[in-house]
Design a protein around this motif. Structure first.
Motif, PDB file in Angstrom:
ATOM      1  N   SER A  33       0.861  -1.177   0.000  1.00 44.47           N
ATOM      2  CA  SER A  33       0.000   0.000   0.000  1.00 44.47           C
ATOM      3  C   SER A  33       0.897   1.227   0.000  1.00 44.47           C
ATOM      4  CB  SER A  33      -0.943   0.002   1.204  1.00 44.47           C
ATOM      5  OG  SER A  33      -0.214  -0.034   2.420  1.00 44.47           O
ATOM      6  N   TYR A  34       0.318   2.362  -0.418  1.00 47.02           N
ATOM      7  CA  TYR A  34       1.140   3.531  -0.696  1.00 47.02           C
ATOM      8  C   TYR A  34       0.528   4.764  -0.036  1.00 47.02           C
ATOM      9  CZ  TYR A  34       2.691   0.207  -4.189  1.00 47.02           C
ATOM     10  OH  TYR A  34       3.141  -0.924  -4.810  1.00 47.02           O
ATOM     11  N   GLU A  35       1.368   5.594   0.521  1.00 48.72           N
ATOM     12  CA  GLU A  35       0.893   6.767   1.243  1.00 48.72           C
ATOM     13  C   GLU A  35       1.746   7.979   0.914  1.00 48.72           C
ATOM     14  OE1 GLU A  35       0.720   8.468   5.829  1.00 48.72           O
ATOM     15  OE2 GLU A  35       1.228   6.366   5.455  1.00 48.72           O
ATOM     16  N   VAL A  36       1.099   9.112   0.728  1.00 48.74           N
ATOM     17  CA  VAL A  36       1.779  10.393   0.595  1.00 48.74           C
ATOM     18  C   VAL A  36       1.596  11.142   1.915  1.00 48.74           C
ATOM     19  CG1 VAL A  36       1.899  12.583  -0.640  1.00 48.74           C
ATOM     20  CG2 VAL A  36       1.363  10.476  -1.882  1.00 48.74           C
ATOM     21  N   LYS A  37       2.701  11.457   2.565  1.00 52.95           N
ATOM     22  CA  LYS A  37       2.639  12.129   3.860  1.00 52.95           C
ATOM     23  C   LYS A  37       3.321  13.490   3.744  1.00 52.95           C
ATOM     24  CE  LYS A  37       3.787  11.490   8.740  1.00 52.95           C
ATOM     25  NZ  LYS A  37       4.444  10.595   9.733  1.00 52.95           N
ATOM     26  N   LYS A  38       2.563  14.553   4.019  1.00 55.80           N
ATOM     27  CA  LYS A  38       3.090  15.913   3.897  1.00 55.80           C
ATOM     28  C   LYS A  38       3.745  16.325   5.213  1.00 55.80           C
ATOM     29  CE  LYS A  38       2.035  20.397   1.956  1.00 55.80           C
ATOM     30  NZ  LYS A  38       1.082  21.136   1.107  1.00 55.80           N
ATOM     31  N   GLU A  39       4.977  16.829   5.111  1.00 50.94           N
ATOM     32  CA  GLU A  39       5.708  17.271   6.286  1.00 50.94           C
ATOM     33  C   GLU A  39       5.674  18.791   6.424  1.00 50.94           C
ATOM     34  OE1 GLU A  39       7.146  15.263   8.584  1.00 50.94           O
ATOM     35  OE2 GLU A  39       6.277  13.568   7.518  1.00 50.94           O
ATOM     36  N   THR A  40       6.022  19.503   5.351  1.00 55.74           N
ATOM     37  CA  THR A  40       5.974  20.966   5.334  1.00 55.74           C
ATOM     38  C   THR A  40       5.321  21.402   4.032  1.00 55.74           C
ATOM     39  OG1 THR A  40       8.179  21.142   4.355  1.00 55.74           O
ATOM     40  CG2 THR A  40       8.055  21.132   6.759  1.00 55.74           C
ATOM     41  N   TYR A  44       7.608  16.227   1.351  1.00 53.42           N
ATOM     42  CA  TYR A  44       6.716  15.074   1.497  1.00 53.42           C
ATOM     43  C   TYR A  44       7.536  13.814   1.759  1.00 53.42           C
ATOM     44  CZ  TYR A  44       3.013  17.902  -0.688  1.00 53.42           C
ATOM     45  OH  TYR A  44       2.097  18.873  -0.985  1.00 53.42           O
ATOM     46  N   GLU A  45       6.839  12.846   2.276  1.00 53.37           N
ATOM     47  CA  GLU A  45       7.374  11.487   2.382  1.00 53.37           C
ATOM     48  C   GLU A  45       6.495  10.562   1.562  1.00 53.37           C
ATOM     49  OE1 GLU A  45       7.626  10.305   6.458  1.00 53.37           O
ATOM     50  OE2 GLU A  45       9.570  11.285   6.773  1.00 53.37           O
ATOM     51  N   LEU A  46       7.113   9.821   0.658  1.00 51.29           N
ATOM     52  CA  LEU A  46       6.410   8.792  -0.109  1.00 51.29           C
ATOM     53  C   LEU A  46       6.675   7.470   0.594  1.00 51.29           C
ATOM     54  CD1 LEU A  46       7.408   9.879  -3.735  1.00 51.29           C
ATOM     55  CD2 LEU A  46       5.514  10.693  -2.312  1.00 51.29           C
ATOM     56  N   ILE A  47       5.620   6.850   1.087  1.00 46.51           N
ATOM     57  CA  ILE A  47       5.788   5.665   1.930  1.00 46.51           C
ATOM     58  C   ILE A  47       5.216   4.439   1.223  1.00 46.51           C
ATOM     59  CG2 ILE A  47       5.350   4.646   4.189  1.00 46.51           C
ATOM     60  CD1 ILE A  47       4.904   7.445   5.282  1.00 46.51           C
ATOM     61  N   PHE A  48       6.066   3.422   1.084  1.00 52.23           N
ATOM     62  CA  PHE A  48       5.658   2.114   0.564  1.00 52.23           C
ATOM     63  C   PHE A  48       5.429   1.219   1.783  1.00 52.23           C
ATOM     64  CE2 PHE A  48       8.355   4.169  -2.464  1.00 52.23           C
ATOM     65  CZ  PHE A  48       7.911   3.820  -3.729  1.00 52.23           C
ATOM     66  N   HIS A  49       4.198   0.901   2.087  1.00 53.84           N
ATOM     67  CA  HIS A  49       3.886  -0.005   3.196  1.00 53.84           C
ATOM     68  C   HIS A  49       3.848  -1.436   2.665  1.00 53.84           C
ATOM     69  CE1 HIS A  49       2.849   3.257   5.914  1.00 53.84           C
ATOM     70  NE2 HIS A  49       2.018   3.753   5.018  1.00 53.84           N
ATOM     71  N   LYS A 110      10.509  -9.445   8.306  1.00 56.33           N
ATOM     72  CA  LYS A 110       9.350 -10.329   8.287  1.00 56.33           C
ATOM     73  C   LYS A 110       8.116  -9.535   8.712  1.00 56.33           C
ATOM     74  CE  LYS A 110      12.011 -14.516   9.406  1.00 56.33           C
ATOM     75  NZ  LYS A 110      12.167 -15.658  10.347  1.00 56.33           N
ATOM     76  N   ASN A 111       6.973 -10.032   8.333  1.00 54.09           N
ATOM     77  CA  ASN A 111       5.669  -9.460   8.725  1.00 54.09           C
ATOM     78  C   ASN A 111       5.397  -8.115   8.069  1.00 54.09           C
ATOM     79  OD1 ASN A 111       5.173 -11.700  10.417  1.00 54.09           O
ATOM     80  ND2 ASN A 111       6.334 -10.750  12.061  1.00 54.09           N
ATOM     81  N   GLN A 112       6.184  -7.082   8.370  1.00 51.57           N
ATOM     82  CA  GLN A 112       5.921  -5.785   7.769  1.00 51.57           C
ATOM     83  C   GLN A 112       7.172  -4.918   7.788  1.00 51.57           C
ATOM     84  OE1 GLN A 112       2.707  -4.133  10.045  1.00 51.57           O
ATOM     85  NE2 GLN A 112       3.945  -3.699  11.840  1.00 51.57           N
ATOM     86  N   VAL A 113       7.235  -4.000   6.833  1.00 49.29           N
ATOM     87  CA  VAL A 113       8.331  -3.051   6.728  1.00 49.29           C
ATOM     88  C   VAL A 113       7.852  -1.874   5.888  1.00 49.29           C
ATOM     89  CG1 VAL A 113       9.308  -4.271   4.740  1.00 49.29           C
ATOM     90  CG2 VAL A 113      10.746  -2.707   6.037  1.00 49.29           C
ATOM     91  N   ASP A 114       8.352  -0.691   6.173  1.00 50.83           N
ATOM     92  CA  ASP A 114       8.034   0.504   5.394  1.00 50.83           C
ATOM     93  C   ASP A 114       9.280   0.979   4.662  1.00 50.83           C
ATOM     94  OD1 ASP A 114       5.487   0.461   6.315  1.00 50.83           O
ATOM     95  OD2 ASP A 114       5.681   2.155   7.694  1.00 50.83           O
TER      96      ASP A 114
END
Length: 733
Positions: A33-40, A44-49, A110-114
């Motif tokens: 899953s994918y997330e765009v997280k705004k910092e300022t 931004y942070e582009l996060i690959f879950h 294992k299990n999960q990583v970002d």
């Protein structure tokens, strides 16, 4: 309700049907899953879950091991409105452990990583690219997967409103799945000031839209950097080695000569023996505290991923190689490593036996004075333990200092044994020289790590072994007295005036010579299983006895022609490094291209065994060593079959542009040799796990209804080969 019942029935039918299949596609056990997280305003942070099913793992960016493991990669397309800030970072619980069939410590999640990529966005835009990854379980690895990704920035201008938008987490990030596979986010819109995020999600079976509520969501726990974990047995082994290193430091000239002087001083300066014993114990505890503080400082300086970086980064390994060479040269007598004399003067001025602080400075003086002897050992242990875990250096120094300080306390408690302590002499210098040889041998391991990472081929397996043979042969000659350095003392003389060896020195010479003889067969391809974590992998060995040159059962090589004059050509030079030991040892001719194997079958009149394998496939190596190597199996493979080893994870060779295509079964682009082999296995044989053996004729027609998966039963494999051969003969009268 009707749709739900229908779905359940379809799932049940599919499950029952799948039980009848021997070879089947193993679904990708990952959910992205994918997330765009705004910092300022523009940051931004582009996060690959990533979530991984139980029993599977993905390798870290620095995977460790023997250099053959595939870490995930994220490639961003060029975008004038986006500036990438640094590299993609990984956040999760890093696991470092050993895996059967892989040399060295392996780093994985294992299990999960970002995976997080920081960017600066100049305007609203879409950010696209391609990610590639491979997941494995304890028995096999699935072929590498490629997926396109898209992030959309829609509020780059509205900086003031962005702070009111809660960020989605891994559990609520936009994701959709279907029976056909895992979704990929292709269009994401997050409205400022709202608690609802809407995303268009593209699955393998079509498009879907997901609405995700984000209000009141807690931060994602998976994004919190984890710590390394070591198996208890491995950690205890590291601590034991550090303790032994401390004991070894005791018999260096700088420390050994200080034991009777220091212990005698404490006993004489004290009115009561109990006071002398107490002061000696304080002295020992001070030594432990000093070295443990050093370990704590090193641990504090290490970053979260420093152990992986130290273990696998080629630049770091080159630096360690140089440092170990310097340490080795120092022990051999080329020069002496010393700390500034002013340090000794300052600590000595504060040393006394009237308080614990005074005794502490006495111990600190010992540490500084003995640096020329203990420095190389301490440095070697610090570098080695730093690669094992972030806080392991502190524990390692605790164990080392305990071994170093123990004799001071023991001889203070039992002073009568002090008289039995061996006298200082030339043997202490011999100990230093032996340590010097060992340091040089360990230095080559760091150079080998860098060589494997960069593919320089400077230290192939036989060259590495040859270097160790030279080092330990010279060490044997030194111990036997055939080699002397300028600072060496003469050997002691017997009653006849002739030099002689002590029993201890002769014992170590015999051990060193025995190690030399153990190494020698490795020059011709012996596995040297006891040194699997040190020597380079067998694939780098250029010559294995029996694989060519008329020496042994095989009498051939991968590129040598068989009895019909047919021989493989495509990818031979590139793939030979990955050939397993059994192929080289017995001279088995193997092809690396499917079409070339079909052509060889037509010319030779032999059936084909398609060996779908992987570079880092543990069970593939087990099948080769436990089954292929048996005489009854190897005889059949060499005489009755064309062998095509199709590596599904070999992505270093790009296909010509005209040969690239899109695989409908894999739903990915076929761009490399490994991609094509993976597609052949999935499309033609409905399988995507390795090892898997399928048998076909010259036209690619199956000679057995089912393939042969991992099963080390030799007789079962032989029976399968005989059945295939009989069917081929029946269809080719």
């Amino acid at each position: 309700m009707f749709n739900m019942l229908k779905s359940v029935m379809l799932l049940a039918v599919f499950t029952l049907f799948s039980f009848g299949l021997h070879a089947q596609i193993i679904k990708d056990p990952t959910t992205w899953s994918y997330e765009v997280k705004k910092e300022t305003a523009d940051h931004y942070e582009l996060i690959f879950h990533l979530k991984i099913k139980e029993g599977w793992h993905i390798y870290a960016f620095d995977p460790g091991g023997d250099g053959s493991l595939l870490p995930p990669t994220f490639n961003f397309d060029k975008n004038a409105n986006v500036v990438l800030k640094g590299k993609v970072k990984q956040h999760g619980k890093l696991i470092s452990e050993t895996l059967e069939g892989i040399d060295g410590v392996v780093n994985m999640y294992k299990n999960q990583v970002d995976y997080v990529q920081e960017i600066t966005a100049k305007a609203n835009t879409k950010i696209t690219g391609k990610q590639e990854y491979q997941v494995c379980d304890d028995h096999m690895c699935l072929p590498p997967k490629k997926k396109n990704f898209t992030f959309e920035i829609t509020d780059a201008v509205a900086a003031t409103e962005a702070t009111t938008t809660p960020a989605a987490t891994a559990d609520t990030a936009v994701v959709a799945t279907s029976a056909a596979g895992t979704a990929t986010v292709t269009d994401t819109t997050i409205t400022a000031g709202s608690n609802v995020a809407t995303a268009a999600v593209q699955t393998n079976s079509g498009a879907a839209t997901a609405e995700v509520k984000t209000a009141g969501v807690a931060p994602d726990a998976a994004a919190t950097p984890g710590s390394n974990s070591l198996e208890g047995k491995s950690l205890w082994m590291i601590l034991l080695l550090c303790f032994v290193g401390g004991l070894a430091s005791v018999i260096t000239p700088c420390v050994f000569s200080m034991i009777p002087v220091t212990v005698g001083f404490f006993l004489k300066q004290s009115e009561k023996k109990a006071d002398g014993v107490r002061n000696a114990i304080y002295y020992s505890l001070s030594i432990i505290i000093i070295f443990t503080i050093i370990g704590l400082v090193i641990s504090a300086l290490l970053g979260k991923n420093a152990p992986n970086f130290i273990a696998t980064n080629w630049i770091v390994n080159i630096i360690f190689f140089a440092i170990f060479v310097i340490f080795g040269a120092s022990f051999l007598g080329a020069f002496e490593l010393t700390l500034p004399s002013s340090w000794t003067s300052k600590t000595d001025s504060k040393a006394n036996t009237k308080s614990f602080s005074g005794i502490f400075f006495m111990a600190l003086t010992l540490v500084i004075v003995s640096f020329s002897c203990t420095g190389p050992i301490v440095g070697s242990l610090l570098f080695s333990t730093a690669a094992a875990g972030r806080f392991v250096p502190a524990l390692g120094m605790l164990a080392f200092s305990t071994g170093l300080a123990l004799p001071f306390a023991v001889f203070a408690i039992f002073p009568e044994y002090l008289q039995k302590l061996g006298k200082s002499g030339g043997w202490l210098n011999a100990v230093k020289v032996v340590f010097g040889f060992i340091e040089l041998a360990l230095a080559l391991k760091f150079l080998s790590n860098a060589d494997l990472a960069k593919g320089w081929r400077l230290l192939d397996r036989e060259i590495f072994i040859a270097c160790w043979l030279v080092i330990f042969t010279l060490m044997t000659f030194y111990l036997l007295g055939f080699i002397k350095f300028s600072h060496d003392s003469e050997l002691p003389k017997n009653v006849f005036g002739l030099p002689y060896l002590s029993v201890t020195r002769l014992t170590f010479a015999m051990i060193s010579l025995g190690f030399v003889f153990y190494l020698m067969p490795g020059m011709w391809g012996a596995p040297l299983n006891g040194l699997g974590a040190f020597v380079p992998p067998m694939g780098t060995q250029d010559f294995v006895i029996g694989s060519g040159g008329g020496g042994g059962e095989g009498g051939g090589s991968a590129s040598a022609p068989d009895n019909s004059g047919v021989h493989p050509v495509k990818y031979v030079q590139a793939m030979r490094i990955y050939e397993p030991e059994v192929v080289k040892k017995f001279g088995l001719v193997t092809y690396f291209d499917y079409d070339e194997a079909l052509a060889a079958s037509k010319k030779t009149g032999k059936p084909i065994m398609l060996d779908f394998t992987g570079i880092n496939c543990v069970n593939c190596r087990k099948m080769e060593t436990q089954v292929w190597s048996k005489p009854e199996v190897m005889q059949r493979l060499k005489n009755d079959f064309i062998i095509a080893s199709l590596y599904c994870d070999y992505d270093k060779e790009l296909l010509p542009k005209e040969e690239r295509y899109h695989s409908k079964v894999l739903d990915s682009d076929v761009e490399t040799v490994g991609d094509r082999n993976e597609d052949i296995q999935a499309t033609k044989f409905g399988s995507n796990s390795q090892p898997y053996y399928f048998f076909v004729d010259e036209n690619g027609n199956k000679l057995a209804d089912n393939g042969y998966a991992y099963d080390p039963d030799v007789q079962k494999f032989v029976q399968h080969l005989d059945n295939v051969k009989a069917k081929f003969k029946a269809s080719h009268p």
